[in-house]
Design a protein around this motif. Structure first.
Motif, PDB file in Angstrom:
ATOM      1  N   LEU A 274       0.834  -1.193   0.000  1.00 18.12           N
ATOM      2  CA  LEU A 274       0.000   0.000   0.000  1.00 18.12           C
ATOM      3  C   LEU A 274       0.877   1.255   0.000  1.00 18.12           C
ATOM      4  N   SER A 275       0.491   2.239  -0.766  1.00 15.52           N
ATOM      5  CA  SER A 275       1.148   3.548  -0.757  1.00 15.52           C
ATOM      6  C   SER A 275       0.101   4.601  -0.452  1.00 15.52           C
ATOM      7  N   LEU A 276       0.443   5.527   0.416  1.00 16.13           N
ATOM      8  CA  LEU A 276      -0.507   6.537   0.848  1.00 16.13           C
ATOM      9  C   LEU A 276      -0.568   7.670  -0.166  1.00 16.13           C
ATOM     10  N   LEU A 277      -1.794   7.977  -0.598  1.00 18.22           N
ATOM     11  CA  LEU A 277      -2.005   9.067  -1.547  1.00 18.22           C
ATOM     12  C   LEU A 277      -2.497  10.333  -0.877  1.00 18.22           C
ATOM     13  N   GLY A 278      -3.137  10.210   0.266  1.00 16.12           N
ATOM     14  CA  GLY A 278      -3.710  11.358   0.956  1.00 16.12           C
ATOM     15  C   GLY A 278      -4.999  10.957   1.623  1.00 16.12           C
ATOM     16  N   ARG A 279      -5.772  11.936   2.025  1.00 18.15           N
ATOM     17  CA  ARG A 279      -7.038  11.695   2.693  1.00 18.15           C
ATOM     18  C   ARG A 279      -8.192  11.792   1.701  1.00 18.15           C
ATOM     19  N   ALA A 280      -9.127  10.850   1.822  1.00 19.07           N
ATOM     20  CA  ALA A 280     -10.305  10.903   0.972  1.00 19.07           C
ATOM     21  C   ALA A 280     -11.160  12.119   1.296  1.00 19.07           C
ATOM     22  N   ASP A 281     -11.103  12.552   2.540  1.00 19.93           N
ATOM     23  CA  ASP A 281     -11.912  13.695   2.938  1.00 19.93           C
ATOM     24  C   ASP A 281     -11.161  15.011   2.783  1.00 19.93           C
ATOM     25  N   SER A 282     -10.103  15.023   1.990  1.00 26.40           N
ATOM     26  CA  SER A 282      -9.409  16.278   1.692  1.00 26.40           C
ATOM     27  C   SER A 282      -9.924  16.900   0.402  1.00 26.40           C
ATOM     28  N   MET A 283     -10.901  16.235  -0.235  1.00 29.29           N
ATOM     29  CA  MET A 283     -11.460  16.749  -1.476  1.00 29.29           C
ATOM     30  C   MET A 283     -12.518  17.814  -1.188  1.00 29.29           C
ATOM     31  N   ILE A 284     -12.433  18.924  -1.902  1.00 30.30           N
ATOM     32  CA  ILE A 284     -13.439  19.984  -1.799  1.00 30.30           C
ATOM     33  C   ILE A 284     -13.859  20.402  -3.207  1.00 30.30           C
ATOM     34  N   VAL A 285     -14.895  21.198  -3.274  1.00 28.02           N
ATOM     35  CA  VAL A 285     -15.349  21.732  -4.561  1.00 28.02           C
ATOM     36  C   VAL A 285     -15.292  23.252  -4.483  1.00 28.02           C
ATOM     37  N   VAL A 286     -14.587  23.858  -5.429  1.00 26.59           N
ATOM     38  CA  VAL A 286     -14.465  25.320  -5.512  1.00 26.59           C
ATOM     39  C   VAL A 286     -14.906  25.742  -6.902  1.00 26.59           C
ATOM     40  N   GLY A 287     -15.970  26.536  -6.940  1.00 32.95           N
ATOM     41  CA  GLY A 287     -16.456  26.986  -8.238  1.00 32.95           C
ATOM     42  C   GLY A 287     -16.843  25.846  -9.148  1.00 32.95           C
ATOM     43  N   GLY A 288     -17.365  24.756  -8.566  1.00 34.29           N
ATOM     44  CA  GLY A 288     -17.769  23.604  -9.353  1.00 34.29           C
ATOM     45  C   GLY A 288     -16.634  22.681  -9.724  1.00 34.29           C
ATOM     46  N   LEU A 289     -15.409  22.991  -9.314  1.00 32.91           N
ATOM     47  CA  LEU A 289     -14.246  22.168  -9.624  1.00 32.91           C
ATOM     48  C   LEU A 289     -13.722  21.498  -8.358  1.00 32.91           C
ATOM     49  N   LYS A 290     -13.327  20.224  -8.481  1.00 31.54           N
ATOM     50  CA  LYS A 290     -12.780  19.492  -7.349  1.00 31.54           C
ATOM     51  C   LYS A 290     -11.334  19.907  -7.100  1.00 31.54           C
ATOM     52  N   VAL A 291     -11.026  20.128  -5.841  1.00 30.19           N
ATOM     53  CA  VAL A 291      -9.665  20.466  -5.426  1.00 30.19           C
ATOM     54  C   VAL A 291      -9.266  19.511  -4.311  1.00 30.19           C
ATOM     55  N   ASP A 292      -8.116  18.875  -4.467  1.00 27.35           N
ATOM     56  CA  ASP A 292      -7.582  18.009  -3.421  1.00 27.35           C
ATOM     57  C   ASP A 292      -6.633  18.846  -2.568  1.00 27.35           C
ATOM     58  N   LEU A 293      -7.025  19.091  -1.307  1.00 32.25           N
ATOM     59  CA  LEU A 293      -6.173  19.901  -0.424  1.00 32.25           C
ATOM     60  C   LEU A 293      -4.826  19.242  -0.185  1.00 32.25           C
ATOM     61  N   ALA A 294      -4.780  17.905  -0.237  1.00 33.35           N
ATOM     62  CA  ALA A 294      -3.502  17.212  -0.068  1.00 33.35           C
ATOM     63  C   ALA A 294      -2.543  17.552  -1.204  1.00 33.35           C
ATOM     64  N   GLU A 295      -3.079  17.729  -2.392  1.00 33.27           N
ATOM     65  CA  GLU A 295      -2.227  18.113  -3.525  1.00 33.27           C
ATOM     66  C   GLU A 295      -1.613  19.487  -3.285  1.00 33.27           C
ATOM     67  N   VAL A 296      -2.421  20.423  -2.776  1.00 34.90           N
ATOM     68  CA  VAL A 296      -1.910  21.768  -2.492  1.00 34.90           C
ATOM     69  C   VAL A 296      -0.829  21.695  -1.414  1.00 34.90           C
ATOM     70  N   GLU A 297      -1.084  20.883  -0.378  1.00 32.92           N
ATOM     71  CA  GLU A 297      -0.062  20.708   0.667  1.00 32.92           C
ATOM     72  C   GLU A 297       1.240  20.196   0.079  1.00 32.92           C
ATOM     73  N   ASN A 298       1.153  19.210  -0.810  1.00 32.64           N
ATOM     74  CA  ASN A 298       2.366  18.625  -1.390  1.00 32.64           C
ATOM     75  C   ASN A 298       3.151  19.649  -2.206  1.00 32.64           C
TER      76      ASN A 298
END
Length: 467
Positions: A355-379
Motif C-alpha cells: 500500500l502507498s498513501l495518496l492522501g485523505r479521501a476527505d481532503s477533497m473539496i469543490v471550488v467553483g464547481g471544480l474538485k480540489v484536493d487539499l492534499a495536492e496543495v499541501e504537497n
C-alpha cells in the motif's frame, strides 16, 4: 478467555528476574507483577469489579502502566484520556462516557516532563457513572485532528488479534531485543505496539525519562537498544543532532502516526545507518500494514499484515471488522456492512500488495464547481525548499498554514503556487510562521477553526489576506 488475558495472560510471561523495562532505573517482570497485584487488591477494596468503567488520566509513568494493567486484571473497562487536554476538551469527554470511577494523578494536566518512575494518584467514584459497555475493555478517542474525537471501544479479542498481527510481522522485536519507545503510552502505537507487544514477545522496553534528542541517543547507546519506535517528529529531531554516539546494536527503526517525510527518511538513514520502516494502523483496530525489512520508503506503507482483511474501493482503503468500533454515536458514514471506511486514499500494488498513501479521501473539496484536493496543495507547498510543514484547510476560501524559515514570505509562496497550481487551487490566505501547532498525539492540527485560533494566539505569523 478474554478476561483472563487482561488479568494474567501477558503478565505471566517470562521469569521474575527478566528485564521488563528501563527508564531511570531497570524494572524486572517480577517487580511488575508485584506492583500490579498490589494495585489490584487496592482497587478491589474500592469496589472496582468486572464490568466497572474507569477513566484513567495520568502523566506517563510506570505507575500509569501498573494501574492500567491492574484495572484490566479486575475486569474493568478503562477509558484513556490524554492528560494534556484542556478543561474545555476534557470535560465534554467525561460527560460523554460517564465513567463510574476516575483514577487521576495530582497535577495530571499540563506539559509532560518526561517518563516518571512513580506517580501518586487518587480514585474517585462518580455516583452517576454508568457501567462498561458489554465486552469493551479499552476505550480511546480518535486523534481529533479534524474535529471532535470519536469514542472508540475495543473488546479484549480485538487487542489479542492485533498482538497476533504484530507477532506475524517479520522482523518484529522479540526476546533478544531492547526497544527504545518514543511513542506516548497513552495512544495505540505506544501502548499496543510498544508495551503490550513487548510483554507478549519478551522484549525489554527502554522508556526515556526525557525526550531531548541528545539524551535519547545517549540512553540508546548505554542500553544497547536494538530498535526504536517513534513518530516522524521524533525522527526529524534525532536527525538534527550535531553529534551522536555510535549505535552498533541498532537494527530497526519503526515509524507510525503519519507519513514520514522523504527528507527525514533519507537523513535518518544517512546519520544512523538504519532505514525507517513504516507501520500503518488505526485507533479503531490497531496495526494493519507494515514492512520492517528496510526496503519500503515513503509514501509506501507496506503490505497488509497477516490477519488484516482490507480492500481498496476506488482509491480508498476499507478494513473488515466484526462490529462497529464506535460508542455513543451513529457513525454509519464510517462503518457499514462490516467494513470500516478509513478515509485514507491508497494505491495497492497488484503484484506485491504493498500500500502507498495518496492522501485523505476527505481532503477533497469543490471550488467553483471544480474538485480540489487539499492534499495536492499541501504537497506543492511542502516541495518548496524552505517549507518544513504545511496544512491546507478550507472554510469560505482555501487557507494555507505554513512553517518555514523567516526569509520566506507569503508573496513568495503565492508565486511558487502560481507556477505549479491552477488558479482555483491556490490558497487565498497564507499564514507563515516558524512552527505549526500539534495536538496531544504530536500530529498536526487540521481543524481550521482551531488552527486559526492557536496560530493567532500563540505566534505572530506573516499573513497574506484575500487576493
Amino acid at each position: 478467555m478474554a478476561n483472563a488475558w487482561w488479568g494474567s495472560h501477558l503478565l505471566s510471561r517470562g521469569a521474575d528476574d527478566d528485564l521488563w523495562a528501563i527508564s531511570s532505573v531497570p524494572v524486572t517482570r517480577g517487580q511488575l507483577r508485584t506492583a500490579v497485584a498490589d494495585l489490584g487488591r487496592r482497587f478491589r477494596e474500592q469496589g472496582i469489579v468486572e464490568g466497572s468503567s474507569v477513566l484513567l488520566r495520568m502523566k506517563p509513568s510506570f505507575t500509569y502502566l501498573h494501574v492500567l494493567l491492574a484495572l484490566w486484571s479486575r475486569g474493568a473497562q478503562v477509558v484513556l484520556v490524554d492528560f494534556r487536554l484542556k478543561p474545555a476538551e476534557y470535560e465534554p469527554l467525561v460527560d460523554l462516557v460517564r465513567p463510574q470511577y476516575v483514577v487521576a494523578a495530582a497535577g495530571a494536566e499540563g506539559p509532560v516532563a518526561g517518563f516518571r518512575q512513580d506517580s501518586e494518584f487518587t480514585v474517585q467514584r462518580l455516583p452517576q457513572g454508568r457501567p462498561a459497555v458489554d465486552g469493551i475493555r479499552l476505550v480511546q478517542f480518535s486523534s481529533g485532528s479534524s474535529g471532535r474525537p470519536k469514542v472508540i471501544g475495543r473488546p479484549a479479542d480485538s487487542v489479542l488479534a492485533e498482538l497476533d498481527r504484530h507477532a506475524a510481522l517479520p522482523g518484529i522485536p522479540g526476546r533478544t531485543d531492547r526497544v527504545m519507545l518514543l511513542n506516548s503510552v497513552m495512544h495505540n502505537m505506544g501502548l499496543v505496539s510498544g508495551v503490550l507487544h513487548a510483554l507478549a514477545a519478551g522484549a525489554a522496553l527502554i522508556v526515556p525519562p526525557t525526550l531531548r534528542p541528545a539524551e535519547v541517543v545517549r540512553l540508546m547507546a548505554r542500553t544497547e537498544a536494538t530498535a526504536v519506535y517513534g513518530t516522524p517528529v521524533h525522527y526529524d529531531l534525532l536527525t538534527r543532532l550535531a553529534s551522536r554516539p555510535a549505535l552498533p546494536a541498532l537494527r530497526l527503526a519503526v515509524s507510525g502516526g503519519e507519513l514520514l517525510p522523504q527528507e527525514t527518511y533519507e537523513q535518518f538513514r544517512a546519520h544512523f545507518g538504519v532505514p525507517v520502516s513504516p507501520v500503518y494502523g488505526l485507533t479503531e483496530i490497531g496495526l494493519l500494514a507494515g514492512d520492517l525489512s528496510g526496503t519500503t520508503a515513503p509514501p509506501q506503507l507496506g503490505a497488509p499484515v497477516p490477519g488484516a482483511e482490507v480492500k481498496v474501493v476506488g482509491d480508498e482503503l476499507y478494513v473488515r471488522m466484526d462490529r462497529s468500533p464506535y460508542l455513543y454515536g451513529d457513525h454509519a458514514d464510517r462503518f457499514t456492512d462490516s467494513w470500516l471506511r478509513t478515509c485514507d486514499r491508497v494505491h495497492q500494488d497488484p503484484a506485491t500488495g504493498v500500500l502507498s498513501l495518496l492522501g485523505r479521501a476527505d481532503s477533497m473539496i469543490v471550488v467553483g464547481g471544480l474538485k480540489v484536493d487539499l492534499a495536492e496543495v499541501e504537497n506543492v507547498l511542502l516541495a518548496h525548499p524552505r517549507v518544513n510543514e504545511a496544512v491546507v484547510a478550507h472554510g469560505e476560501v482555501i487557507e494555507a498554514f505554513v512553517a518555514a524559515d523567516e526569509a520566506l514570505t507569503p508573496d513568495r509562496l503565492i508565486a511558487w503556487c502560481r507556477e505549479r497550481l491552477s488558479p482555483v487551487k491556490i490558497p487565498k490566505r497564507f499564514f507563515v510562521m516558524r512552527q505549526l501547532p500539534r495536538n496531544s498525539m504530536g500530529k498536526l492540527v487540521r481543524d481550521r477553526a482551531e488552527m486559526r485560533e492557536r496560530v493567532t494566539s500563540e505566534s505572530s505569523p506573516q499573513v497574506q489576506g484575500d487576493r
